[in-house]
Design an enzyme around this catalytic site. Structure first.
Site, short mmCIF file in Angstrom:
data_model
loop_
_atom_site.label_atom_id
_atom_site.label_comp_id
_atom_site.label_asym_id
_atom_site.label_seq_id
_atom_site.Cartn_x
_atom_site.Cartn_y
_atom_site.Cartn_z
N GLY A 249 0.55 -1.05 0.04
CA GLY A 249 0.00 0.07 0.44
C GLY A 249 0.70 1.69 -0.58
O GLY A 249 0.69 2.26 -0.64
N ASP A 268 10.91 -7.56 1.51
CA ASP A 268 9.63 -7.93 2.95
C ASP A 268 10.43 -9.95 3.03
O ASP A 268 10.94 -9.79 2.03
CB ASP A 268 8.25 -8.09 2.61
CG ASP A 268 7.34 -8.26 3.91
OD1 ASP A 268 7.38 -8.01 4.37
OD2 ASP A 268 7.56 -9.69 4.23
N CYS A 368 2.18 0.76 12.77
CA CYS A 368 0.31 1.26 13.10
C CYS A 368 0.07 1.23 14.40
O CYS A 368 -0.83 0.80 14.96
CB CYS A 368 -0.43 0.50 12.29
SG CYS A 368 0.35 -1.35 12.05
#
Length: 461
Positions: A249, A268, A368
């Site tokens: 994203g 990743d 987050c």
């Protein structure tokens, strides 16, 4: 489906969520895929019932303990019907009637339960603050240390549902183009307050079925996540790494900011995520992205590319406390590492990723999470051990072309209560222009990124 049939199906789904060590959204998707005969409207109603129970988890358990009843799936659904749904005991008994597709009739113990809860509401003045705000024990002390006397207000701000936000892809169109395309599909969208390319929908909508989504004009992305990506201030022609790219994203947002010019490397430790992300990149019409699977944060690729990049974005694995509105089950389901494991992992990832940035370049550290030890604490520790880096305040880091910065503080901290976004944190760290690039050496203290993702918590069965 009848209301009784929806309750029966919701009870079955809740039982699967409680018994399956996977995120609730994944369990819910698999549940409905196996039952394609359930229509879209009924799926929405059933999912809403189950997610309602998860949003009210602590308070429902408090009530069931108070009336001495075990918190099994049926009891939780029954209690939620009365305490949150406002149904009377007689109405609930009428739904649990044993008719075709309806739940089995209430037992004597369940009849005693509905009488004890009748006319009660979800909240009670005797409930501790952590119960009122649905804060699990593992997070309470950290949240109190983070928010101080704002603890109850900030935690309560995470109780509702998250809005549905979109990001407009400037490579494919303007925000006005997207608003018109959505309006033509019967969907109302309004510009977000903080993101210059964000849209917020008035309600839920089948976004992925829309032409605007299929063409790559819009992407689903919380406004807070958009702001984190913009903190990189990635310019056309730059060399950028999205170090924990996940589903891509933020990679998409960064590549679009660069107008398809330059190079973005999405890395990743889970290669499958990168493979799935490639389809998103193609749909968005972004050709300046390449993917790189790495084994750990200290993969040899990092050493080979030290000092090569203008920007490095580190969206570190974290507790996920900022996404509780979106993932209410993550408060209670321990599906990944806890804080004790996450903190050294975050520090190791930031330390290793920082090697990639060139002198004069910047690292964006983000989570987050709303917890200070995962956010400001990590940045302060990094700066103390890396004198060649300095903090860039948000107003200075924010792209000049994107208007007023979202906050005027040194670091970006967003919460659902104050900003109506997911809880996000970001800090921009700039490497001194005269800093030497260290020679490659042995990597000590490697911390392997676990495959469990963010630390989450599981409801007791």
């Amino acid at each position: 489906m009848t209301p009784a049939a929806r309750l029966a199906t919701a009870t079955d789904l809740l039982a699967e969520v409680m018994d399956t060590p996977r995120p609730a959204d994944a369990v819910t998707s698999a549940f409905f895929r196996a039952r394609r005969y359930i229509g879209a409207k009924d799926r929405g109603e059933i999912a809403s019932l189950v997610y309602g129970v998860m949003r009210h988890w602590a308070r429902l358990h408090w009530w069931l303990e108070r009336v001495n009843h075990m918190p099994d799936p049926r009891a939780l659904v029954i209690a939620d019907c009365i305490l949150a749904g406002g149904r009377t005991a007689d109405a609930v008994a009428g739904l649990f009637n044993g008719a075709k597709f309806a739940p089995a009739p209430l037992s004597d113990r369940e009849r005693k339960l509905i009488r004890a809860l009748d006319t009660r509401t979800l909240n009670h003045p005797d409930q501790p603050e952590a119960v009122q705000a649905e804060v699990p024990e593992w997070a309470e002390a950290s949240m109190r240390a983070t928010f101080g006397d704002r603890f109850l207000a900030e935690a309560s701000g995470m109780l509702g549902e998250a809005p549905l936000d979109l990001r407009v892809n400037p490579v494919k169109g303007t925000r006005e183009d997207a608003i018109k395309a959505l309006a033509d599909a019967g969907i109302k969208a309004t510009p977000t307050d903080l993101s210059p390319v964000g849209l917020r929908l008035a309600g839920r909508a089948p976004v992925m079925a829309l032409d605007a989504y299929k063409s790559g004009m819009i992407e689903i992305q919380d406004e807070g996540s958009q702001l984190v990506a913009f903190m990189a201030d990635a310019q056309p022609g730059m060399q950028v790494v999205d170090f924990c790219a996940g589903a891509g994203g933020k990679t998409l947002a960064i590549a679009a900011m660069m107008e398809n010019k330059g190079r973005v490397v999405a890395t990743d430790v889970l290669e499958g995520r990168l493979t799935r992300a490639k389809e998103r990149f193609r749909r968005a019409g972004l050709h300046n992205i390449e993917t790189r699977a790495i084994k750990t944060e200290r993969d040899p690729w990092v050493k080979r590319h030290k000092g090569k990049f203008d920007r490095v974005v580190v969206d570190a694995p974290c507790s996920g406390t900022g996404t509780w509105r979106r993932n209410p089950d993550s408060r209670w389901r321990p599906l990944g590492p806890g804080l004790v494991e996450l903190l050294p992992l975050q520090a190791s990832i930031l330390d290793s990723a920082a090697r990639l940035v060139r002198p004069g370049g910047r690292v964006v550290y983000a989570t987050c999470s709303v917890l200070r030890e995962e956010n400001e604490g990590q940045v302060e520790a990094f700066l103390a051990s890396h004198p060649d880096f300095a903090l860039v305040p948000v107003p200075s880091a924010w792209p000049a072309a994107w208007g007023k910065p979202p906050v005027g503080t040194d670091m970006l901290r967003l919460t659902p209560l104050r900003h109506d976004t997911d809880g996000f944190f970001a800090a921009v760290l700039e490497r001194r222009a005269d800093a030497p690039v260290a020679e490659a050496g042995a990597d000590e203290g490697e911390v392997v990124v676990p495959e469990g993702g963010p630390a989450t918590a599981q409801p007791p069965a």
